[in-house]
Motif scaffolding. Structure first.
Motif, mmCIF file in Angstrom:
data_model
loop_
_atom_site.group_PDB
_atom_site.id
_atom_site.type_symbol
_atom_site.label_atom_id
_atom_site.label_comp_id
_atom_site.label_asym_id
_atom_site.label_seq_id
_atom_site.Cartn_x
_atom_site.Cartn_y
_atom_site.Cartn_z
ATOM 1 N N UNK A 24 0.876 -1.165 0.000
ATOM 2 C CA UNK A 24 0.000 0.000 0.000
ATOM 3 C C UNK A 24 0.916 1.218 0.000
ATOM 4 N N UNK A 25 0.517 2.243 -0.690
ATOM 5 C CA UNK A 25 1.340 3.448 -0.795
ATOM 6 C C UNK A 25 0.524 4.623 -0.274
ATOM 7 N N UNK A 26 0.443 4.752 1.053
ATOM 8 C CA UNK A 26 -0.354 5.847 1.595
ATOM 9 C C UNK A 26 0.282 7.203 1.289
ATOM 10 N N UNK A 27 -0.568 8.185 1.061
ATOM 11 C CA UNK A 27 -0.094 9.540 0.797
ATOM 12 C C UNK A 27 -1.172 10.523 1.235
ATOM 13 N N UNK A 28 -0.796 11.783 1.309
ATOM 14 C CA UNK A 28 -1.709 12.830 1.756
ATOM 15 C C UNK A 28 -1.756 13.912 0.686
ATOM 16 N N UNK A 29 -2.965 14.331 0.336
ATOM 17 C CA UNK A 29 -3.171 15.451 -0.586
ATOM 18 C C UNK A 29 -4.197 16.368 0.056
ATOM 19 N N UNK A 30 -3.842 17.622 0.209
ATOM 20 C CA UNK A 30 -4.736 18.614 0.836
ATOM 21 C C UNK A 30 -5.224 18.150 2.205
ATOM 22 N N UNK A 31 -4.319 17.618 2.986
ATOM 23 C CA UNK A 31 -4.611 17.134 4.340
ATOM 24 C C UNK A 31 -5.624 15.989 4.379
ATOM 25 N N UNK A 32 -5.799 15.282 3.273
ATOM 26 C CA UNK A 32 -6.661 14.099 3.209
ATOM 27 C C UNK A 32 -5.763 12.899 2.944
ATOM 28 N N UNK A 33 -5.895 11.866 3.772
ATOM 29 C CA UNK A 33 -5.074 10.662 3.628
ATOM 30 C C UNK A 33 -5.737 9.677 2.667
ATOM 31 N N UNK A 34 -4.923 9.078 1.812
ATOM 32 C CA UNK A 34 -5.375 8.033 0.895
ATOM 33 C C UNK A 34 -4.506 6.796 1.128
ATOM 34 N N UNK A 35 -5.119 5.616 0.995
ATOM 35 C CA UNK A 35 -4.437 4.360 1.325
ATOM 36 C C UNK A 35 -3.476 3.881 0.253
ATOM 37 N N UNK A 36 -3.851 4.059 -1.021
ATOM 38 C CA UNK A 36 -3.089 3.455 -2.107
ATOM 39 C C UNK A 36 -2.711 4.488 -3.153
ATOM 40 N N UNK A 37 -1.614 4.203 -3.840
ATOM 41 C CA UNK A 37 -1.223 5.053 -4.955
ATOM 42 C C UNK A 37 -2.246 4.953 -6.072
ATOM 43 N N UNK A 38 -1.995 5.660 -7.149
ATOM 44 C CA UNK A 38 -2.957 5.663 -8.250
ATOM 45 C C UNK A 38 -2.213 5.668 -9.575
ATOM 46 N N UNK A 39 -2.931 5.286 -10.628
ATOM 47 C CA UNK A 39 -2.422 5.271 -11.989
ATOM 48 C C UNK A 39 -3.164 6.331 -12.784
ATOM 49 N N UNK A 40 -2.442 7.059 -13.633
ATOM 50 C CA UNK A 40 -3.066 8.054 -14.491
ATOM 51 C C UNK A 40 -3.653 7.333 -15.698
ATOM 52 N N UNK A 41 -4.930 7.581 -15.983
ATOM 53 C CA UNK A 41 -5.594 6.894 -17.079
ATOM 54 C C UNK A 41 -6.328 7.882 -17.962
ATOM 55 N N UNK A 42 -6.825 7.353 -19.077
ATOM 56 C CA UNK A 42 -7.663 8.181 -19.935
ATOM 57 C C UNK A 42 -9.130 7.845 -19.666
ATOM 58 N N UNK A 43 -10.017 8.356 -20.478
ATOM 59 C CA UNK A 43 -11.443 8.273 -20.209
ATOM 60 C C UNK A 43 -12.076 6.901 -20.322
ATOM 61 N N UNK A 44 -11.398 5.896 -20.868
ATOM 62 C CA UNK A 44 -12.042 4.599 -21.070
ATOM 63 C C UNK A 44 -12.090 3.754 -19.803
ATOM 64 N N UNK A 45 -11.361 4.127 -18.783
ATOM 65 C CA UNK A 45 -11.292 3.329 -17.559
ATOM 66 C C UNK A 45 -12.404 3.703 -16.588
ATOM 67 N N UNK A 46 -12.789 2.760 -15.714
ATOM 68 C CA UNK A 46 -13.837 3.074 -14.735
ATOM 69 C C UNK A 46 -13.333 4.033 -13.658
ATOM 70 N N UNK A 47 -14.250 4.595 -12.904
ATOM 71 C CA UNK A 47 -13.898 5.524 -11.824
ATOM 72 C C UNK A 47 -13.562 4.720 -10.572
ATOM 73 N N UNK A 48 -12.353 4.227 -10.506
ATOM 74 C CA UNK A 48 -11.868 3.485 -9.350
ATOM 75 C C UNK A 48 -10.922 4.382 -8.569
ATOM 76 N N UNK A 49 -10.743 4.082 -7.295
ATOM 77 C CA UNK A 49 -9.907 4.928 -6.439
ATOM 78 C C UNK A 49 -8.442 4.908 -6.858
#
Length: 178
Positions: A24-49
């Motif tokens: 798990x790659x926890x990180x904080x953006x705007x003082x909000x904690x997120x559990x996992x990193x993310x992948x940059x995608x284009x519009x064909x992918x579903x809205x997953x965290x």
């Protein structure tokens, strides 16, 4: 039955997240904690965290979203360029690799990325400046229980987290640009 979402749900990336083999790659953006990193995608992918899309239509005066869209698409293009080199120049991922082992493919991909970085190092645009063998998957990596795996799956496909993270990234980029 093997539509895009089913294939995506069974990809090695998400299987490793669900099983606990990927960290798990926890990180904080705007003082909000997120559990996992993310992948940059284009519009064909579903809205997953863990899949963050660009913004389709940002308003003419919506400078925050325009900045986000510009940065997002630039980062995606950079990664696509690197894989374009692997595909076109070195013919690495152009042909099917079903006969190869996962570790063999991993070694080839890391080698190609390192070679690519050596080529562009003078520009200061390296993708993966160092290779850490200790981060490779091992047989003794932790494995989650079925219940834990199902919980992680629900967290991965959470559209609310996707939208929240996207909004926080837009705010973060805007605040750091000004």
């Amino acid at each position: 039955m093997n539509n895009d979402v089913n294939v995506l749900r069974q990809s090695p990336i998400f299987n490793d997240l669900k099983s606990g083999r990927a960290p798990d790659v926890p990180f904080v953006v705007n003082n909000v904690s997120y559990k996992r990193g993310y992948y940059l995608t284009d519009g064909i992918y579903p809205q997953w965290s863990v899949l963050i899309k660009s913004i389709k239509n940002s308003g003419m005066n919506d400078h925050k979203r325009i900045l986000y869209k510009t940065k997002h698409e630039a980062a995606r293009k950079y990664v696509e360029r690197a894989f374009g080199v692997l595909k076109q120049k070195w013919k690495i991922i152009k042909y099917p690799a079903r006969g190869m082992t996962r570790s063999g493919l991993s070694d080839i991909m890391y080698t190609c990325l390192i070679l690519h970085n050596i080529i562009i190092h003078d520009n200061g645009n390296a993708i993966s400046p160092e290779f850490f063998p200790e981060e490779q998957h091992r047989d003794d990596d932790p494995v989650r229980t079925h219940q834990e795996s199902m919980q992680v799956t629900q967290e991965i496909i959470d559209g609310t987290t996707h939208l929240s993270l996207k909004a926080d990234l837009v705010k973060h980029l805007w605040n750091n640009a000004n």
